[in-house]
Scaffold this motif. Structure first.
Motif, PDB file in Angstrom:
ATOM      1  N   HIS A  45      -7.831   0.472   4.508  1.00 31.23           N
ATOM      2  CA  HIS A  45      -8.170  -0.906   4.719  1.00 31.23           C
ATOM      3  C   HIS A  45      -7.050  -1.818   4.418  1.00 31.23           C
ATOM      4  N   ILE A  46      -6.787  -2.839   5.645  1.00 27.34           N
ATOM      5  CA  ILE A  46      -5.769  -3.673   5.591  1.00 27.34           C
ATOM      6  C   ILE A  46      -6.348  -5.001   5.736  1.00 27.34           C
ATOM      7  N   GLY A  47      -5.868  -5.834   4.721  1.00 30.42           N
ATOM      8  CA  GLY A  47      -6.432  -7.372   4.766  1.00 30.42           C
ATOM      9  C   GLY A  47      -5.269  -8.138   4.320  1.00 30.42           C
ATOM     10  N   ASP A  48      -5.659  -9.347   3.790  1.00 30.71           N
ATOM     11  CA  ASP A  48      -4.811 -10.357   3.216  1.00 30.71           C
ATOM     12  C   ASP A  48      -5.099 -10.977   1.987  1.00 30.71           C
ATOM     13  N   SER A  49      -6.093 -10.497   1.329  1.00 30.18           N
ATOM     14  CA  SER A  49      -6.533 -11.092  -0.091  1.00 30.18           C
ATOM     15  C   SER A  49      -6.771 -10.052  -0.985  1.00 30.18           C
ATOM     16  N   MET A  98     -10.857   4.088  -1.084  1.00 32.19           N
ATOM     17  CA  MET A  98     -10.268   3.934  -0.080  1.00 32.19           C
ATOM     18  C   MET A  98      -8.680   3.517  -0.168  1.00 32.19           C
ATOM     19  N   ASN A  99      -7.684   3.910   0.464  1.00 31.66           N
ATOM     20  CA  ASN A  99      -6.581   3.562   0.434  1.00 31.66           C
ATOM     21  C   ASN A  99      -6.519   1.969   0.940  1.00 31.66           C
ATOM     22  N   ALA A 100      -5.537   1.068   0.463  1.00 29.22           N
ATOM     23  CA  ALA A 100      -5.529  -0.255   1.038  1.00 29.22           C
ATOM     24  C   ALA A 100      -4.082  -0.819   0.973  1.00 29.22           C
ATOM     25  N   ALA A 145       0.220  -2.923  -5.357  1.00 29.40           N
ATOM     26  CA  ALA A 145      -0.024  -3.176  -3.913  1.00 29.40           C
ATOM     27  C   ALA A 145       1.210  -3.015  -3.121  1.00 29.40           C
ATOM     28  N   ILE A 146       0.972  -2.240  -1.792  1.00 29.36           N
ATOM     29  CA  ILE A 146       1.807  -2.262  -0.662  1.00 29.36           C
ATOM     30  C   ILE A 146       1.841  -3.488   0.042  1.00 29.36           C
ATOM     31  N   VAL A 147       2.652  -4.311   0.253  1.00 27.61           N
ATOM     32  CA  VAL A 147       2.501  -5.420   0.662  1.00 27.61           C
ATOM     33  C   VAL A 147       3.525  -5.695   1.937  1.00 27.61           C
ATOM     34  N   LEU A 148       2.878  -5.971   3.265  1.00 30.94           N
ATOM     35  CA  LEU A 148       3.997  -5.673   4.613  1.00 30.94           C
ATOM     36  C   LEU A 148       3.736  -7.082   5.354  1.00 30.94           C
ATOM     37  N   PRO A 149       4.746  -7.591   6.087  1.00 29.84           N
ATOM     38  CA  PRO A 149       4.864  -8.543   6.830  1.00 29.84           C
ATOM     39  C   PRO A 149       3.645  -8.872   8.063  1.00 29.84           C
ATOM     40  N   ASP A 150       3.732  -7.619   8.565  1.00 30.62           N
ATOM     41  CA  ASP A 150       2.947  -7.684   9.825  1.00 30.62           C
ATOM     42  C   ASP A 150       2.318  -6.219  10.142  1.00 30.62           C
ATOM     43  N   LEU A 151       1.738  -6.095  11.324  1.00 36.91           N
ATOM     44  CA  LEU A 151       1.052  -4.712  11.512  1.00 36.91           C
ATOM     45  C   LEU A 151       2.017  -3.746  12.242  1.00 36.91           C
ATOM     46  N   VAL A 152       3.165  -4.423  12.842  1.00 36.83           N
ATOM     47  CA  VAL A 152       4.327  -3.592  13.310  1.00 36.83           C
ATOM     48  C   VAL A 152       4.751  -2.775  12.141  1.00 36.83           C
TER      49      VAL A 152
END
Length: 253
Positions: free
Chosen positions: A195-199, A212-214, A233-240
């Motif tokens: 799961h990919i989100g921003d919160s 789930m992985n997140a 948490a893994i935190v990334l700048p964008d979907l690229v």
């Protein structure tokens, strides 16, 4: 072993992850008021009024009135009227109806939203790799039926299934919304899903709680991102960056 090979499904949040709001709430309330010959309401007061009205409505009638069988337009009309009242603006019924109709129509279209440039390429890439792609959003039916398609995010080409709180009667951060997503994906195991989100509160924690992985996106350089990282948490700048991670030789999230 590539991370991608461990996955059968990816789910994504919508607002802040795939799309963003354009402008300020006050812009749209202002346009609606001016269209009926009234001056612009104060942006700050309207924003604060809306925030309080929305919280109150979400508490009284969660999931946009799903359990109460409240029509979507009635939920929003009550919320918008309360927003104006809290901001210090009380209009007569006829005037309010005209203003509300414009606001409701605007937010039921793609006008107040913009899609991030990496969203469609990422979703198509994931589906080309054989992954099921799902949308999980605290949103009402117009996201699924009107807004996402108008932005080029179509079921069948960009995503396979969706869980929308106004349609499914469960909302984040309730972990059950993620369980519903796994069922809609075809009962895919949570450990085979990302799961990919921003919160942290609405996306990361409840998704992880069901197995789930997140990971989280920090598109707007939020001050909370450092705390997210410190929490593991893994935190990334964008979907690229997400695509690069999934294509890398890392073996675990």
């Amino acid at each position: 072993m590539f991370l991608l090979s461990r996955l059968r499904c990816i789910t994504l949040d919508v607002t802040g992850t795939l799309i963003a709001y354009k402008g300020e709430l006050g812009d749209y309330y202002c346009m609606a008021a001016k269209a009926v010959g009234l001056p612009c309401p104060d942006y700050k007061r309207v924003h604060e009024g809306f925030k309080l009205a929305y919280i109150e409505m979400a508490k009284k009638y969660p999931c946009f009135g799903f359990a109460a069988k409240m029509p979507n337009i009635v939920w929003w009309k009550t919320c918008v009227r309360d927003s104006f009242v809290r901001a210090g603006y009380e209009y007569d019924e006829e005037t309010f109806e005209k203003i509300f109709r414009r606001i409701y129509a605007t937010f039921g279209s793609s006008a107040p939203y913009t899609i991030f440039p990496d969203s469609i390429p990422f979703l198509r890439w994931a589906r080309e790799k054989g992954l099921k792609v799902g949308i999980i959003s605290n949103a009402e039916y117009r996201y699924q039926d009107v807004i996402l398609p108008a932005l080029g995010l179509n079921q069948g080409s960009e995503w396979d299934f969706g869980v929308f709180s106004g349609l499914d009667g469960v909302e984040k951060p309730d972990p059950r919304i993620y369980t519903v997503a796994l069922e809609k994906a075809g009962n895919i195991a949570p450990e085979e899903t990302l799961h990919i989100g921003d919160s942290m509160r609405k996306d990361y924690v409840p998704a992880k709680s069901v197995g789930m992985n997140a990971l989280l996106l920090d598109r707007f350089k939020t001050p909370d991102a450092e705390e997210w990282r410190e929490s593991g948490a893994i935190v990334l700048p964008d979907l690229v960056a997400v695509q690069e991670l999934l294509s890398s030789e890392k073996s675990t999230f």
